[in-house]
Design an enzyme around this catalytic site. Sequence first.
Site, PDB file in Angstrom:
ATOM      1  N   GLN A   1       6.438  -8.467   3.885  1.00 24.30           N
ATOM      2  CA  GLN A   1       6.026  -8.180   2.512  1.00 24.30           C
ATOM      3  C   GLN A   1       7.164  -8.460   1.535  1.00 24.30           C
ATOM      4  O   GLN A   1       6.939  -9.006   0.447  1.00 24.30           O
ATOM      5  CB  GLN A   1       5.578  -6.715   2.406  1.00 24.30           C
ATOM      6  CG  GLN A   1       4.304  -6.424   3.192  1.00 24.30           C
ATOM      7  CD  GLN A   1       4.026  -4.938   3.337  1.00 24.30           C
ATOM      8  OE1 GLN A   1       4.945  -4.114   3.330  1.00 24.30           O
ATOM      9  NE2 GLN A   1       2.764  -4.583   3.488  1.00 24.30           N
TER      10      GLN A   1
ATOM     11  N   CYS B   1       0.832  -1.211   0.000  1.00 20.82           N
ATOM     12  CA  CYS B   1       0.000   0.000   0.000  1.00 20.82           C
ATOM     13  C   CYS B   1       0.866   1.262   0.000  1.00 20.82           C
ATOM     14  O   CYS B   1       0.370   2.352  -0.299  1.00 20.82           O
ATOM     15  CB  CYS B   1      -0.937   0.001   1.200  1.00 20.82           C
ATOM     16  SG  CYS B   1      -0.094  -0.131   2.792  1.00 20.82           S
TER      17      CYS B   1
ATOM     18  N   GLU C   1       9.219   0.087  11.339  1.00 19.23           N
ATOM     19  CA  GLU C   1       8.007  -0.752  11.263  1.00 19.23           C
ATOM     20  C   GLU C   1       8.395  -2.145  10.750  1.00 19.23           C
ATOM     21  O   GLU C   1       9.329  -2.313   9.974  1.00 19.23           O
ATOM     22  CB  GLU C   1       6.951  -0.095  10.378  1.00 19.23           C
ATOM     23  CG  GLU C   1       7.360   0.107   8.937  1.00 19.23           C
ATOM     24  CD  GLU C   1       6.722  -0.923   8.028  1.00 19.23           C
ATOM     25  OE1 GLU C   1       6.146  -1.878   8.549  1.00 19.23           O
ATOM     26  OE2 GLU C   1       6.826  -0.769   6.803  1.00 19.23           O
TER      27      GLU C   1
ATOM     28  N   GLY D   1     -16.408   4.662  20.765  1.00 18.47           N
ATOM     29  CA  GLY D   1     -16.082   4.958  19.377  1.00 18.47           C
ATOM     30  C   GLY D   1     -15.877   3.675  18.597  1.00 18.47           C
ATOM     31  O   GLY D   1     -15.488   2.648  19.157  1.00 18.47           O
TER      32      GLY D   1
END
Length: 445
Positions: A124, A50, A118, A193
Amino acid sequence: MHTIVVGLSIKRAPIEILEQLSVHHSQNALCVQDVKAAAGLAGAVVLSTCNRLEFYGVCEDADEGVARVRDFIMGQGKAGDAVQERRFRDLLYAYADDCAVRHLFEVVCGLDSLIVGETEVAGQVSRAYQASCKAGANDKIINVWFQRALSLGKKVRSETRISRYSTSIGRIAVDLAVRELGGIADKRVLILGAGEMSELTMKYLVAQDVSVAMVSNRSLDKAQRLAGQYGFGACSLDEMDACLEQADVVFSATAAKGCLVDKARLAAVMARRPARPLLCIDMGLPRDIDPEVRSIPNVSCYDINELRDVANRHQNERLRAAKNAARLIDEAAADFERWQRSLEYLPTIDALYRQAERIKADKLERAMGKLSGLTPSQKNVVQCLATSITHQLMHEPVASLNAMAGSEKSRAYAAMLEELFHLQPEGEPARAEAGAEGKQTGGAQ
């Protein structure tokens, strides 16, 4: 042979363009075969996430390889006119040789990500490499390049602990609750929420084995959809007081324009549960919980400012760790460059080993003919001795040649070995420099 990378990332390309050029995982095998053929690459890997689309390749001419991969990428896009096509091209970046090697290392280690350190990108890259292997689009250099990158990623995360310091507000909020309550697996949790922040927080809570949670939202349907994913309950905001009465910890992240929980409301709730403390963690902006609730006995409250302070401290820790990671990347890149230079002399080394093996086999055959009566065990000892002597004699010249790889001296040394031993190197060596490394045909090691 040269290593190249051509691609674009969210750092410089709008999300709409990434969407247009992205490669669905189901099409990765076909795409990597297509780009390998179209660009004349010896090996290729397609990494599509992404946040980035990158084509990694190995080729004889770096400039030509980059140009052909650019053309391939543009052929996959949906540029409506020449202006848009030029914009697409301007957004593409390209690296070759050492810069390409370092780029992959930085990607896998999380140094090229929007959030430094990260971890998701390592998985990936591994999947992209495995797809290349399964499609038969890999080669020796691709194998060693990606295997070393993935190994380096693990080393960096282990030695620098770059991923230890979370910068996600949801993760920080859950970690805070765990620290304050000594664990939350046995606590009753209320989430105010049902948006993206609440969903991320829910995932971190599930990772902490929370078994009792309730989602409260203005839209009950939305609350039920989120809670139902994890087998939790849901209620409307009208029922919030009853949920507050039961909760041990409250996570709040709504889009409300004012406080949902004011001091008077929470004081009334706490009066009905005087012996039980309540921890409130407000991730909303504007705040959902009145900071004045801190004055209520047995109530603790943290808001977004305090969570952001922690996130900033963690980001600084990651940046410090990134400096140590850069040092490890420098070492790995230099080591890969030495290995790649040594490929030039593998035919010579292979020819030297083949000649040594022929001499050993001949001498063993003659010796065995004269040593009648040897037991199988004794024959094995003689064979092992001959092999050991052969390898010991080969070690020094081979190690010296590898150590000097790429220099003029090494070329002269290789030529001298070929002349002295009457070697006839073949085009494709059978003996790899690092044993099994570079022979991968399946998943990453």
